[in-house]
Scaffold this active site. Structure first.
Site, PDB file in Angstrom:
ATOM      1  N   SER A  37       0.822  -1.213   0.000  1.00 39.27           N
ATOM      2  CA  SER A  37       0.000   0.000   0.000  1.00 39.27           C
ATOM      3  C   SER A  37       0.855   1.263   0.000  1.00 39.27           C
ATOM      4  O   SER A  37       2.015   1.256   0.418  1.00 39.27           O
ATOM      5  CB  SER A  37      -0.921   0.009   1.219  1.00 39.27           C
ATOM      6  OG  SER A  37      -1.658  -1.177   1.300  1.00 39.27           O
TER       7      SER A  37
HETATM    8  N1  SAH Z   1      -0.402  -5.212   4.087  1.00 41.24           N
HETATM    9  C1  SAH Z   1       0.247  -5.485   2.837  1.00 41.24           C
HETATM   10  C2  SAH Z   1      -0.634  -5.103   1.659  1.00 41.24           C
HETATM   11  C3  SAH Z   1      -0.821  -6.280   0.786  1.00 41.24           C
HETATM   12  S1  SAH Z   1      -2.116  -6.183  -0.402  1.00 41.24           S
HETATM   13  C4  SAH Z   1       1.624  -4.815   2.775  1.00 41.24           C
HETATM   14  O1  SAH Z   1       1.963  -4.060   3.697  1.00 41.24           O
HETATM   15  O2  SAH Z   1       2.381  -5.074   1.836  1.00 41.24           O
HETATM   16  C5  SAH Z   1      -3.312  -7.239   0.331  1.00 41.24           C
HETATM   17  C6  SAH Z   1      -2.940  -8.674   0.545  1.00 41.24           C
HETATM   18  O3  SAH Z   1      -4.127  -9.338   1.019  1.00 41.24           O
HETATM   19  C7  SAH Z   1      -2.522  -9.443  -0.697  1.00 41.24           C
HETATM   20  O4  SAH Z   1      -1.235  -9.968  -0.495  1.00 41.24           O
HETATM   21  C8  SAH Z   1      -3.569 -10.543  -0.827  1.00 41.24           C
HETATM   22  O5  SAH Z   1      -3.050 -11.767  -1.303  1.00 41.24           O
HETATM   23  C9  SAH Z   1      -4.064 -10.676   0.598  1.00 41.24           C
HETATM   24  N2  SAH Z   1      -5.402 -11.284   0.759  1.00 41.24           N
HETATM   25  C10 SAH Z   1      -6.490 -11.143  -0.030  1.00 41.24           C
HETATM   26  N3  SAH Z   1      -7.511 -11.865   0.452  1.00 41.24           N
HETATM   27  C11 SAH Z   1      -7.071 -12.475   1.591  1.00 41.24           C
HETATM   28  C12 SAH Z   1      -7.652 -13.350   2.542  1.00 41.24           C
HETATM   29  N4  SAH Z   1      -8.915 -13.798   2.428  1.00 41.24           N
HETATM   30  N5  SAH Z   1      -6.909 -13.768   3.582  1.00 41.24           N
HETATM   31  C13 SAH Z   1      -5.602 -13.365   3.730  1.00 41.24           C
HETATM   32  N6  SAH Z   1      -4.991 -12.549   2.842  1.00 41.24           N
HETATM   33  C14 SAH Z   1      -5.718 -12.096   1.795  1.00 41.24           C
END
Ligand code: SAH
Length: 229
Positions: free
Chosen positions: A81
């Site tokens: 993000s």
């Molecule tokens: N917090 C992260 C942002 C990653 S984007 C950072 O600091 O880099 C969001 C992430 O959520 C993705 O990697 C995606 O694979 C994950 N995601 C989506 N649905 C999910 C679920 N049901 N359970 C766990 N992770 C999930």
């Protein structure tokens, strides 16, 4: 010959120092120009942003953009993000040193590292096995002992460690998963983007107060979709 190697080592080391300095400057200007200037005041949050080396959480080819004011791709269709959004979500849960926080969507591991600088224990769940593994390895390599990473569907939360003082969801869900509300402590806060995938979503603040649930829309955002196993 030995002198040649000595010079080579010195040159490599001085390049490393210059690079460190460049990243540190970029980090300071990110904190001042993107985070403080937009109203983030929490001292612990600001300190965490200075401490965590964001350039270690992005793919090598994007290292020069790691402190820029936008999300960046991290592979598998996912993103790290935008720094301001990570700061906003961190500040809004008002993290205290004794807190236990659950994050859904580990991704690169950056948000988890920011939280781990401030609070006692971070639990984070990632659905994509490769990302769960790479973030887990990186966080270990960086020396974080207070982050537990699990691969799985975050919809169900992490029951063994519940209740949580706060929950941060970093993928956009169509509705707030009931198990997450269940696993929030009384008096706890959850921040979660809610809305259709690929459209603008609302970042919602969910508060549990005497077992009553209050929700509030905080701002429009765009997150990658919350997927299901
Ligand atoms: N917090 C992260 C942002 C990653 S984007 C950072 O600091 O880099 C969001 C992430 O959520 C993705 O990697 C995606 O694979 C994950 N995601 C989506 N649905 C999910 C679920 N049901 N359970 C766990 N992770 C999930």
């Amino acid at each position: 010959m030995t002198r040649f190697f000595l010079i080579l080592i010195l040159l490599t080391f001085s390049n490393f120092l210059v690079a460190q300095d460049v990243f540190e400057k970029a980090r300071t200007s990110m904190v001042n120009g993107q985070i403080k200037s937009r109203g983030i005041k929490d001292e612990n949050t600001l300190k965490a942003f200075m401490n965590v080396e964001r350039h270690k959480f992005v793919p090598d080819r994007l290292i020069n953009s790691s402190y820029s004011d936008r999300p960046l791709p991290i592979g598998y269709g996912q993103t790290i993000s935008q720094p301001y959004i990570v700061a906003y979500m961190t500040e809004i849960i008002q993290p205290k040193p004794t807190d236990k926080v659950l994050e859904i969507g580990t991704g690169s591991g950056y948000q988890a590292a920011i939280l781990a600088e401030i609070i006692e224990q971070v639990y984070t769940i990632e659905i994509i096995p490769q990302l769960a593994e790479s973030a887990g390895d990186l966080l270990k390599e960086l020396g974080y002992k207070n982050i537990s990473v699990k691969q799985g569907d975050g919809y169900f939360g992490w029951e063994e460690h519940a209740p949580f003082d706060a929950i941060i969801v970093t993928a956009a869900a169509e509705h707030i998963p009931p198990p997450l509300i269940e696993q929030l402590k009384d008096g706890g806060k959850m921040i979660i983007p809610v809305g259709s995938p690929f459209l603008t979503q609302q970042l919602m603040l969910v508060e549990k107060d005497n077992e009553k649930i209050k929700t509030k829309s905080m701002m429009p955002v765009r997150f990658v979709p919350f997927t299901r196993e």
